[in-house]
Design an enzyme around this catalytic site. Structure first.
Site, short mmCIF file in Angstrom:
data_model
loop_
_atom_site.label_atom_id
_atom_site.label_comp_id
_atom_site.label_asym_id
_atom_site.label_seq_id
_atom_site.Cartn_x
_atom_site.Cartn_y
_atom_site.Cartn_z
N ASP A 239 0.87 -1.18 0.00
CA ASP A 239 0.00 0.00 0.00
C ASP A 239 0.91 1.23 0.00
O ASP A 239 2.13 1.12 0.16
CB ASP A 239 -0.94 0.01 1.22
CG ASP A 239 -2.28 0.69 0.91
OD1 ASP A 239 -2.26 1.89 0.54
OD2 ASP A 239 -3.33 0.04 1.03
N VAL A 263 1.57 2.01 -6.42
CA VAL A 263 1.51 1.14 -7.60
C VAL A 263 1.79 1.90 -8.90
O VAL A 263 2.10 1.29 -9.92
CB VAL A 263 0.15 0.39 -7.73
CG1 VAL A 263 -0.01 -0.65 -6.64
CG2 VAL A 263 -1.03 1.36 -7.76
N GLY A 290 -7.25 0.77 -5.63
CA GLY A 290 -8.12 1.53 -6.52
C GLY A 290 -8.58 2.80 -5.85
O GLY A 290 -8.60 2.89 -4.61
N LYS A 295 -16.76 13.27 -9.99
CA LYS A 295 -17.29 14.58 -10.40
C LYS A 295 -18.06 14.35 -11.68
O LYS A 295 -17.70 13.47 -12.47
CB LYS A 295 -16.15 15.56 -10.73
CG LYS A 295 -15.61 16.36 -9.58
CD LYS A 295 -16.42 17.60 -9.31
CE LYS A 295 -15.76 18.38 -8.17
NZ LYS A 295 -16.68 18.81 -7.15
N LEU A 297 -18.81 14.92 -15.40
CA LEU A 297 -17.79 15.16 -16.42
C LEU A 297 -17.62 16.66 -16.71
O LEU A 297 -16.50 17.14 -16.92
CB LEU A 297 -18.16 14.40 -17.71
CG LEU A 297 -17.12 14.45 -18.84
CD1 LEU A 297 -15.78 13.90 -18.39
CD2 LEU A 297 -17.62 13.68 -20.06
N ASN A 299 -17.58 18.98 -14.78
CA ASN A 299 -16.76 19.65 -13.75
C ASN A 299 -15.44 18.91 -13.47
O ASN A 299 -14.76 19.22 -12.51
CB ASN A 299 -17.53 19.71 -12.42
CG ASN A 299 -18.84 20.43 -12.57
OD1 ASN A 299 -18.92 21.41 -13.31
ND2 ASN A 299 -19.88 19.93 -11.92
N TYR A 353 -13.85 6.68 -13.37
CA TYR A 353 -13.83 5.37 -12.69
C TYR A 353 -14.44 4.29 -13.58
O TYR A 353 -13.88 3.19 -13.74
CB TYR A 353 -14.61 5.50 -11.37
CG TYR A 353 -14.57 4.29 -10.48
CD1 TYR A 353 -13.44 3.99 -9.72
CD2 TYR A 353 -15.68 3.46 -10.36
CE1 TYR A 353 -13.42 2.88 -8.87
CE2 TYR A 353 -15.67 2.36 -9.51
CZ TYR A 353 -14.54 2.07 -8.76
OH TYR A 353 -14.53 0.98 -7.93
N LYS A 357 -12.52 0.97 -14.90
CA LYS A 357 -12.93 -0.38 -14.49
C LYS A 357 -13.42 -1.21 -15.68
O LYS A 357 -13.30 -2.44 -15.67
CB LYS A 357 -14.00 -0.30 -13.40
CG LYS A 357 -13.47 0.29 -12.08
CD LYS A 357 -12.39 -0.59 -11.46
CE LYS A 357 -11.98 -0.12 -10.08
NZ LYS A 357 -10.94 -0.98 -9.48
N THR A 388 -18.40 -1.57 3.15
CA THR A 388 -17.07 -1.09 3.58
C THR A 388 -17.24 0.31 4.17
O THR A 388 -18.32 0.89 4.10
CB THR A 388 -16.09 -0.97 2.39
OG1 THR A 388 -16.64 -0.04 1.45
CG2 THR A 388 -15.85 -2.31 1.71
P1 NAD Z 1 -10.44 1.44 -0.03
O1 NAD Z 1 -10.35 2.87 -0.43
O2 NAD Z 1 -10.98 1.11 1.32
O3 NAD Z 1 -8.99 0.76 -0.15
C1 NAD Z 1 -8.15 0.97 -1.26
C2 NAD Z 1 -6.71 0.84 -0.82
O4 NAD Z 1 -5.90 1.10 -1.98
C3 NAD Z 1 -6.32 1.87 0.23
O5 NAD Z 1 -5.66 1.24 1.31
C4 NAD Z 1 -5.39 2.83 -0.52
O6 NAD Z 1 -4.38 3.41 0.29
C5 NAD Z 1 -4.80 1.90 -1.57
N1 NAD Z 1 -4.24 2.67 -2.69
C6 NAD Z 1 -4.79 3.74 -3.33
N2 NAD Z 1 -3.93 4.23 -4.25
C7 NAD Z 1 -2.82 3.46 -4.20
C8 NAD Z 1 -1.58 3.46 -4.88
N3 NAD Z 1 -1.32 4.39 -5.81
N4 NAD Z 1 -0.67 2.52 -4.58
C9 NAD Z 1 -0.91 1.58 -3.63
N5 NAD Z 1 -2.06 1.54 -2.92
C10 NAD Z 1 -3.01 2.45 -3.20
O7 NAD Z 1 -11.28 0.73 -1.20
P2 NAD Z 1 -12.08 -0.67 -1.21
O8 NAD Z 1 -13.53 -0.36 -1.09
O9 NAD Z 1 -11.49 -1.65 -0.30
O10 NAD Z 1 -11.83 -1.08 -2.74
C11 NAD Z 1 -10.84 -2.01 -3.15
C12 NAD Z 1 -11.01 -2.24 -4.64
O11 NAD Z 1 -12.33 -2.69 -4.91
C13 NAD Z 1 -10.81 -0.99 -5.49
O12 NAD Z 1 -10.16 -1.34 -6.69
C14 NAD Z 1 -12.23 -0.54 -5.75
O13 NAD Z 1 -12.32 0.25 -6.91
C15 NAD Z 1 -12.94 -1.86 -5.88
N6 NAD Z 1 -14.40 -1.83 -5.65
C16 NAD Z 1 -14.93 -1.56 -4.42
C17 NAD Z 1 -16.31 -1.59 -4.25
C18 NAD Z 1 -16.98 -1.36 -2.89
O14 NAD Z 1 -18.21 -1.46 -2.80
N7 NAD Z 1 -16.25 -1.07 -1.84
C19 NAD Z 1 -17.14 -1.85 -5.33
C20 NAD Z 1 -16.57 -2.10 -6.57
C21 NAD Z 1 -15.19 -2.10 -6.71
#
Ligand code: NAD
Length: 447
Positions: A239, A263, A290, A295, A297, A299, A353, A357, A388
């Site tokens: 992370d 990443v 992720g 926003k 588009l 804006n 986003y 995705k 979450t």
């Molecule tokens: P979250 O924000 O709780 O956790 C994401 C983690 O990624 C964080 O710890 C953040 O520090 C880390 N991160 C961000 N940028 C980074 C980088 N440049 N390098 C390394 N680490 C980085 O999000 P989440 O809800 O746990 O989501 C995890 C994944 O699931 C994401 O890809 C998200 O798009 C996807 N997702 C989540 C949901 C949902 O309902 N929560 C739904 C669809 C998809």
């Protein structure tokens, strides 16, 4: 599992009380079932399984499930129904589905599993057979919508080249016929003809494997790391440096290794390969990190657009390519990406986003044939509404809509996403590549 922390589904809690259930019944309100999830030592299904159909796979299926309890005509409540529909080669033949399932529809235990097995339509030569096989998708998705009380239905399309002693089917069968697929509903997975060795212990499929999970300091990523460790893997959790304390906590909890890593850094693949080398090299990479920068588009500035594309799409692509090029990811390895139903349905305020995705799904499609040359598989999960901290922050009315608009009438837990990722990551899943599986309870969004 850490997924519970974000759960604020007060409605489900109220409804599961006796007076709440009574009121909900009277008022016609949705009554979500408490989903049965994996617990070590518990049976995979909530009752016996019945295997039907007359296709080429019915005998291998019985063999592959030899440790399951089988039911018969006298069984009151089935825990699972498997129908081998690969023998259906005409449109008239589809009546077999009605004949098999109709008498059993009222005999299913809560959280039962229905699994239809077909032949991959685009690989079928005869027109009638191809039509009949394609029809299975509408049947399975509709059954999934009719089932009640936490039961699910899914479809596996198996390559026509798969031999009748087909071992590659074991891992997908076992995933879909278990509590691990609790929130995977109405999905279609393609299984190719590759054979697979069963793990010594189906409860430790990742024994001795080295796994990297990005974005693992919290949320879904932290739960993925926990599930991978539970399944026997040595887990490297990565992370951003700012998340260092939370990351160390996750690493300590699971006996894993913390790696401070953005990443998007140009040397990300090298840093991962170096770290993994200390443990004998990398078997699995999970691109979970992720971000959202929402926003409309009209804006949206360049920064929001660029950062979301960079983290969600460019980084996983570069890291996978880098790890394959530098040998960091072993032959026979696994790549798992995290998409979203926003990449399938689109979402207001999320053009950046949604594009990123959907691009992830394209990446899986594009990279699967290339990676196959090194026996590496690549698949994605597309989570729907997952409980979450992120979804807990959505305003109540919007949150309730997101939660209930699916066949299971509730949000998923982070563990549901993690279980699906662990299934893709298993060495036994060598016949599963190029799939994007939604973990969304059959959400109406993007259906
Ligand atoms: P979250 O924000 O709780 O956790 C994401 C983690 O990624 C964080 O710890 C953040 O520090 C880390 N991160 C961000 N940028 C980074 C980088 N440049 N390098 C390394 N680490 C980085 O999000 P989440 O809800 O746990 O989501 C995890 C994944 O699931 C994401 O890809 C998200 O798009 C996807 N997702 C989540 C949901 C949902 O309902 N929560 C739904 C669809 C998809």
């Amino acid at each position: 599992m850490s997924g519970k922390k974000g759960s604020t589904d007060l409605y489900s809690t109220l409804i599961s009380s006796a007076p709440g259930a009574f009121l909900a019944g009277k008022m016609g309100l949705p009554q979500p079932e408490e989903l049965r999830r994996y617990k070590a030592g518990e049976p995979a299904l909530p009752g016996p399984v019945i295997v039907g159909g007359e296709g080429r796979l019915v005998e291998p299926i019985r063999d592959l499930l030899s440790d399951y309890e089988f039911g018969d005509d006298s069984t009151d409540k089935f825990g699972g129904l498997v129908f081998d529909a690969t023998g259906i080669t005409t449109i008239e033949g589809l009546k077999q589905l009605h004949d098999f399932f109709q008498p059993l529809m009222r005999k299913m235990a809560p959280c039962a599993r229905v699994l239809v097995i077909g032949t991959t339509p685009e690989l079928v030569k005869k027109a009638d057979e191809r039509i009949a096989q394609r029809a299975l998708e509408g049947f399975s998705r509709s059954i999934a919508k009719e089932l009640r009380r936490g039961a699910t239905a899914n479809l596996l399309y198996v390559s026509p080249k798969a031999k009748n002693d087909f071992t590659g089917l074991a891992a997908p069968l076992r995933f879909f016929l278990s509590a691990k697929s609790a929130y995977v509903d109405g999905q279609v997975v393609r299984v190719d003809e590759k054979t697979a060795a069963a793990p010594a212990d189906w409860d430790k499929p990742l024994d001795g494997k080295v796994v990297l999970v990005t974005g693992a300091a919290r949320g879904i990523g932290a739960t993925i790391a926990e599930v991978m460790a539970r399944d026997g893997a040595k887990v490297i959790v990565a992370d951003v440096p700012q998340a260092g304390d939370a990351l160390s906590e996750v690493a300590n909890k699971i006996g894993g290794v913390a790696l401070a890593l953005d990443v998007t850094a140009s040397n990300a693949a090298e840093k991962i390969a170096e770290t993994a080398q200390r443990f004998g090299g990398l078997d699995v990479v999970v691109h979970n990190a992720g971000i959202t920068r929402d926003k409309m588009l009209a804006n949206m500035d360049d920064g929001r657009w660029n950062s979301v594309l960079a983290v969600n799409l460019v980084a996983p692509k570069n890291i996978t390519e880098g790890l394959v090029a530098n040998g960091g990811l072993k032959e026979g390895g696994r790549v798992v990406d995290v998409s979203s139903i926003a990449g399938i349905a689109g979402n207001r305020g999320q053009t950046n986003y949604g594009a990123s995705k959907a691009g992830v799904i394209g990446m899986v499609d594009a990279e699967a044939p290339e990676l196959a040359k090194k026996s590496i598989t690549i698949n994605a999960v597309a989570p729907g509404f997952i409980e979450t901290q992120m979804t807990a922050a959505i305003p109540l009315a919007t949150r309730e809509v997101g939660r209930r608009l699916n066949s299971l009438l509730q949000g998923g837990q982070t563990v549901d996403v993690a279980e699906t990722i662990a299934f893709f990551s298993s060495p036994a899943s060598s016949a599963v590549t190029g799939n994007t599986v939604r973990v969304c309870g059959q959400s109406l969004l993007g259906a």
